[in-house]
Design a protein around this motif. Structure first.
Motif, PDB file in Angstrom:
ATOM      1  N   UNK A   1       0.802  -1.175   0.200  1.00 38.22           N
ATOM      2  CA  UNK A   1       0.083   0.068   0.075  1.00 38.22           C
ATOM      3  C   UNK A   1       0.990   1.210  -0.140  1.00 38.22           C
ATOM      4  N   UNK A   2       1.881   1.316   0.651  1.00 39.82           N
ATOM      5  CA  UNK A   2       2.866   2.471   0.806  1.00 39.82           C
ATOM      6  C   UNK A   2       3.617   2.676  -0.573  1.00 39.82           C
ATOM      7  N   UNK A   3       3.814   1.292  -1.154  1.00 40.53           N
ATOM      8  CA  UNK A   3       4.380   1.673  -2.536  1.00 40.53           C
ATOM      9  C   UNK A   3       3.282   2.211  -3.465  1.00 40.53           C
TER      10      UNK A   3
ATOM     11  N   UNK B   1     -10.471   3.062   3.823  1.00 41.83           N
ATOM     12  CA  UNK B   1      -9.399   2.721   2.830  1.00 41.83           C
ATOM     13  C   UNK B   1      -9.778   2.823   1.525  1.00 41.83           C
ATOM     14  N   UNK B   2     -11.300   2.846   1.376  1.00 43.95           N
ATOM     15  CA  UNK B   2     -12.145   2.828   0.054  1.00 43.95           C
ATOM     16  C   UNK B   2     -11.728   3.870  -0.836  1.00 43.95           C
ATOM     17  N   UNK B   3     -11.436   4.893  -0.391  1.00 39.50           N
ATOM     18  CA  UNK B   3     -10.954   6.194  -1.576  1.00 39.50           C
ATOM     19  C   UNK B   3      -9.410   6.214  -1.817  1.00 39.50           C
ATOM     20  N   UNK B   4      -8.643   5.128  -1.250  1.00 39.22           N
ATOM     21  CA  UNK B   4      -7.320   5.174  -1.132  1.00 39.22           C
ATOM     22  C   UNK B   4      -6.678   6.459  -0.281  1.00 39.22           C
ATOM     23  N   UNK B   5      -6.924   6.621   0.756  1.00 39.74           N
ATOM     24  CA  UNK B   5      -6.434   7.699   1.587  1.00 39.74           C
ATOM     25  C   UNK B   5      -5.206   7.944   1.348  1.00 39.74           C
ATOM     26  N   UNK B   6      -4.454   8.927   2.046  1.00 34.29           N
ATOM     27  CA  UNK B   6      -3.143   9.087   2.235  1.00 34.29           C
ATOM     28  C   UNK B   6      -2.555   8.526   3.461  1.00 34.29           C
ATOM     29  N   UNK B   7      -1.488   8.695   3.976  1.00 35.62           N
ATOM     30  CA  UNK B   7      -0.871   8.343   5.299  1.00 35.62           C
ATOM     31  C   UNK B   7      -1.606   8.547   6.409  1.00 35.62           C
ATOM     32  N   UNK B   8      -2.114   9.649   6.360  1.00 43.35           N
ATOM     33  CA  UNK B   8      -2.673  10.279   7.687  1.00 43.35           C
ATOM     34  C   UNK B   8      -3.904   9.947   8.194  1.00 43.35           C
TER      35      UNK B   8
END
Length: 436
Positions: A272-274, A328-335
């Protein structure tokens, strides 16, 4: 699930801790609805020995896992064998938990704990020998994983002997879990620092010493207690005897289902981070968020909530535990992803109330076996969850896999909660009929 749909079990009796070997009288749990707090648990001398032994044992497990993984990679240069070394810490749990669980009630508990530590120390000592081949290293890794559920289940049952079956037992279990979660944050970092100073085989020697220290603490610091049920059935027949109790089955299910889904974001943190293109530091934040939330939730529940309140929030928190993964559905950022993991981890506070229900439901003569099965199942389902997450991520984007886990996990938890409530209604009806 609304809280008023959850029937609160009657409060457990005040614990009466067993005397410790020195003859020092243990601390009694205060009466009343207020929680005695973690300080009251440390007032029991035997628990202090168990707690410090747990620190040594946990240090040994963490260091050996990392050192052995590095050692196997250095010897083979194979990423597959290196990762398999780590995975072998999960897979044999089910074997040891089912076939050896009967020993926990048939033998004196202190003897089991000390022998398991000696077995682990012996296995690690052979690992540290320069001539030990890779195949033997992997077999020894399996041997440690086979005895681990026996050790953990026996220790959990022994806590009920030391602290009683009430609130002190719940808080003692909570402290051991908090230490284990903290190891995820600091243990591997400390092991990595150790490996910069000594070679992997040298780190394994340190690990053998930690297991021996744990054995010594348990032998000298805990009282000798007889076996709970010397004539208890061995093997799978005894396991089936425990699982025939519908209430115990439902409680075990509630212990097993949440971690099956909870591990998915951690298992997929690197991909996910990648995918979202963040740094290694951000990956570390994602890996830490869930255990930090779990520690915070347990500390709050254990410090500020009464036993009755912790009982009332079991099902609401358990059922909603993986709902934050929908973020997580909208592909959020790290925060936002880290916030979702923190929130999901905090719902783990339900385990304090669930521990109280479990120890109250299991007959004393089956306590060791039942707790061994429960801990073995929890480790096994985590391995299954990690593997399932990896397979699902081969066919769908990582963020959708995590969000889908939130949906599927919540549905499964609702089903488990309904089954658990059904056993509560049945138990209540039985008590009513008996009282007539």
């Amino acid at each position: 699930m609304p809280e008023n749909h959850t029937r609160t079990p009657p409060p457990a009796p005040a614990p009466t801790p067993a005397p410790d070997p020195s003859g020092t009288p243990p601390a009694a749990a205060p009466e009343g609805p207020a929680s005695p707090g973690y300080r009251a648990v440390f007032a029991v001398r035997e628990f202090r020995f168990v707690f410090v032994a747990h620190l040594f044992s946990l240090l040994g497990v963490v260091v050996s896992e990392l050192a052995l993984t590095v050692l196997v990679y250095d010897m083979t240069k194979s990423p597959l064998l290196s990762s398999l070394t780590f995975a072998l810490g999960f897979l044999p749990y089910l074997l040891g938990g089912t076939l050896l669980a009967g020993l926990t009630d048939r033998l004196p508990p202190r003897r089991i704990l000390v022998v398991c530590d000696f077995v682990c120390a012996g296995c690690v000592a052979v690992m540290a020998a320069p001539a030990t081949p890779v195949a033997v290293l992997l077999l020894l890794r399996c041997a440690i994983a086979v005895v681990s559920p026996v050790f953990n289940g026996t220790r959990m049952a022994t806590l009920a002997d030391i602290l009683g079956e009430g609130d002190l037992f719940v808080l003692g279990r909570s402290l051991l879990r908090i230490v284990s979660q903290s190891a995820l944050l600091t243990g591997y970092a400390a092991a990595g620092v150790l490996l910069t100073v000594v070679p992997p085989r040298g780190a394994l020697v340190v690990t053998a010493a930690t297991f021996l220290a744990s054995a010594l603490l348990l032998r000298l610091g805990t009282a000798r207690r007889p076996a709970r049920a010397e004539g208890a059935p061995a093997g799978l027949s005894g396991t089936f005897a425990v699982l025939r109790n519908r209430r115990v089955r439902a409680l075990m299910l509630m212990f097993w289902v949440p971690p099956l889904f909870a591990v998915v974001p951690e298992a997929l943190a690197a991909p996910y981070a990648d995918r979202i293109g963040v740094s290694t530091a951000a990956l570390g934040l994602l890996m830490c968020a869930l255990p930090v939330g779990t520690i915070a939730g347990e500390l709050f529940a254990g410090s500020f909530l009464s036993a009755a309140t912790r009982s009332r929030i079991v099902l609401p928190l358990a059922v909603t535990g993986v709902l934050p993964y929908l973020l997580y559905a909208p592909e959020p950022g790290v925060a936002l992803a880290a916030a979702a993991l923190l929130l999901a981890g905090a719902t783990g506070a339900y385990t304090l109330g669930l521990d109280a229900w479990f120890v109250a439901a299991v007959p004393e003569e089956q306590r060791g076996r039942a707790m061994t099965l429960m801990t073995a199942g929890m480790m096994t389902v985590q391995g299954v969850g990690m593997a399932g997450a990896g397979i699902a991520a081969e066919f769908a984007p990582v963020h959708l896999v995590v969000a889908g886990t939130g949906v599927l996990g919540t549905l499964c938890l609702l089903a488990a909660a309904f089954e658990l409530r059904a056993t509560e209604r049945r138990d209540g009806a039985d008590r009513h009929m008996t009282s007539r």
